[in-house]
Design an enzyme around this catalytic site. Structure first.
Site, PDB file in Angstrom:
ATOM      1  N   TYR A 181      51.560  60.440  33.843  1.00  0.00           N
ATOM      2  CA  TYR A 181      52.318  60.638  34.653  1.00  0.00           C
ATOM      3  C   TYR A 181      53.476  61.758  35.184  1.00  0.00           C
ATOM      4  CZ  TYR A 181      57.875  59.023  35.483  1.00  0.00           C
ATOM      5  OH  TYR A 181      59.455  60.039  35.645  1.00  0.00           O
ATOM      6  N   THR A 183      55.555  63.684  33.789  1.00  0.00           N
ATOM      7  CA  THR A 183      55.743  64.597  32.667  1.00  0.00           C
ATOM      8  C   THR A 183      54.927  65.143  31.953  1.00  0.00           C
ATOM      9  OG1 THR A 183      56.887  62.749  31.695  1.00  0.00           O
ATOM     10  CG2 THR A 183      58.432  63.730  33.006  1.00  0.00           C
ATOM     11  N   LYS A 184      54.112  64.580  31.248  1.00  0.00           N
ATOM     12  CA  LYS A 184      52.910  64.431  30.667  1.00  0.00           C
ATOM     13  C   LYS A 184      52.144  65.645  30.680  1.00  0.00           C
ATOM     14  CE  LYS A 184      54.608  60.611  29.179  1.00  0.00           C
ATOM     15  NZ  LYS A 184      54.071  59.307  29.473  1.00  0.00           N
ATOM     16  N   ASN A 185      51.001  65.533  29.432  1.00  0.00           N
ATOM     17  CA  ASN A 185      50.573  67.618  29.596  1.00  0.00           C
ATOM     18  C   ASN A 185      49.937  67.515  30.504  1.00  0.00           C
ATOM     19  OD1 ASN A 185      51.793  67.081  27.247  1.00  0.00           O
ATOM     20  ND2 ASN A 185      50.961  68.048  25.982  1.00  0.00           N
ATOM     21  N   LEU A 186      48.746  66.690  30.995  1.00  0.00           N
ATOM     22  CA  LEU A 186      48.168  66.734  32.235  1.00  0.00           C
ATOM     23  C   LEU A 186      48.422  65.937  33.394  1.00  0.00           C
ATOM     24  CD1 LEU A 186      43.989  66.833  32.807  1.00  0.00           C
ATOM     25  CD2 LEU A 186      45.269  65.281  34.185  1.00  0.00           C
TER      26      LEU A 186
END
Ligand SMILES: *Cc1c(COP(=O)(O)O)cnc(C)c1O
Length: 390
Positions: A181, A183-186
């Site tokens: 998603y 906002t996620k780290n990747l």
């Protein structure tokens, strides 16, 4: 005070991602195809997972995991209240009953002892969430799952790059769902990866694409056959090559992005840990934290304002923040359906009332980080509870 609003979480997308997406567009293959397969292979190699299935979300991965494990009506699944609704909604989607148990005070991850106490003859699985990127106690949960013959499913939405006892999350036989998603780290904008044993992923691949007995994309490749069969009414959960193009380039910069997250966390910890008003996030010795979130907790006895007012003060200083999470049992659907009270899970409830997630993204400049620290410390000095001298 900073002039421009600092977003809570801005993704880091560079020219490489833009170029790869344009190449994917020019290739003529827009849906799941060669780039999606390549992304699966590279993700699998990077995190040593037994297999990898690219999907359009982590939620899809969790839903499909429950389906391939045949979890449905009459079954119970134990999980945590300290998560995003998706982890629990999928249990409702398959007609099973979510059973919530409280979390540990330091990591806010599911408590293994509480899991064991909640087991009934109807319990079929545990969904463990690696909250904020800090791994759950996988060894203890695995022992419980083995003893009671339960499936252990990992919601690794926050945990790309996390490790438990030196082993990457996803590198075991549990079905594990990652999120890409925005906002996620990747990130792939929207997207997810389900990892686990190949034979379960083969089933998951069919369920995730209409229940079609072979891959739709190969039908249109050279030598592909037109014929197919629907073996069950599946879902439309595949990733597209446009998303995979983003993911391939995000993987290449992943370790640098993680290093930047760690630098920001170190700066925050150094600034906030000395103050009694704050509880900084802690990491247990035997894990590597993926640092998806920086969740700062406040000690209400030390401040004259509450968490909601602190967030207002942050907004007034042009700093975006968030709260992870409104515990599941406090949402109206779950409250009404299962009759929960806020205090049913006191650790989760108390943490929720005092927590605030600070901006944390590799796209942040040193000045952004300094601005966040200045805002938090300014609020602390303005609203510290002063005690009378004895
Ligand atoms: C983001 C998130 C999800 C859902 O991920 P999607 O890819 O948006 O479906 C699930 N669980 C947790 C804990 C999350 O934070």
């Amino acid at each position: 005070m900073r002039e421009k609003f600092l977003s809570f979480s801005l993704p880091l997308v560079g020219q490489e991602e833009i170029d790869e997406v344009i190449e994917a567009l020019r290739s003529g293959w827009l849906t799941a195809g060669p780039r999606t397969r390549q992304f699966e292979q590279e993700f699998r190699a990077a995190f040593q997972t037994p297999g990898a299935l690219a999907l359009n979300s982590c939620t899809a991965g969790l839903h499909v995991a429950l389906k391939v494990l045949n979890i449905g009506p009459g079954d119970e699944v134990i999980t945590t209240p300290m998560t995003f609704a998706a982890s629990v909604n999928v249990i409702e989607h398959v007609g099973a009953r979510p059973v919530l148990v409280d979390v540990e005070p330091d990591t806010l991850n599911i408590q293994p002892d509480a899991v064991e106490r909640a087991i009934t003859p109807a319990t079929k699985a545990i969904i463990a969430v690696h909250y904020a990127g800090h791994p759950v106690e996988l060894k203890a949960l695995r022992a419980i799952a083995d003893e009671y013959r339960l499936h252990l499913i990992e919601d690794a939405a926050h945990a790309v790059g996390a490790e438990f006892e030196g082993v990457p999350i996803g590198c075991n036989s549990n079905l594990t769902a990652f999120s890409f998603y925005a906002t996620k780290n990747l990130t792939t904008g929207e997207g997810g990866m389900l990892t686990g044993p190949q034979e379960l992923l083969d089933k998951a691949r069919i369920i995730s694409l209409h229940g079609m007995n072979r891959e739709a994309w190969s039908r249109y490749a050279a030598g592909g056959k037109w014929s197919y069969d629907i073996v069950e009414p599946g879902f439309k959960y595949n990733m597209t090559d446009l998303q995979a193009a983003l993911g391939l380039q995000q993987l290449r910069r992943f370790s640098r992005m993680q290093e930047r997250r760690q630098e920001i966390v170190a700066a925050y910890n150094a600034a906030f840990a000395p103050h009694a008003a704050f509880i900084t996030p802690s990491t247990r010795d035997h894990v590597r934290n993926a640092w998806h979130l920086y969740v700062l907790r406040m000690r209400p006895s030390e401040l004259t304002i509450d968490r909601n007012q602190v967030i207002e003060e942050m907004t007034a200083r042009n700093i975006g923040t968030s709260v992870h999470f409104i515990p599941i049992h406090m949402h109206s659907y779950y409250r009404n359906r299962y009759g929960y009270h806020p205090d049913d899970f006191p650790v989760a409830h108390t943490a929720y009332r005092n927590m605030m997630s600070l901006p944390l993204s590799p796209s942040m400049s040193d000045q952004d980080v300094a601005d966040v620290i200045e805002a938090v410390l300014d609020i602390r000095s303005q609203f510290a509870r002063r005690r009378m001298a004895a």
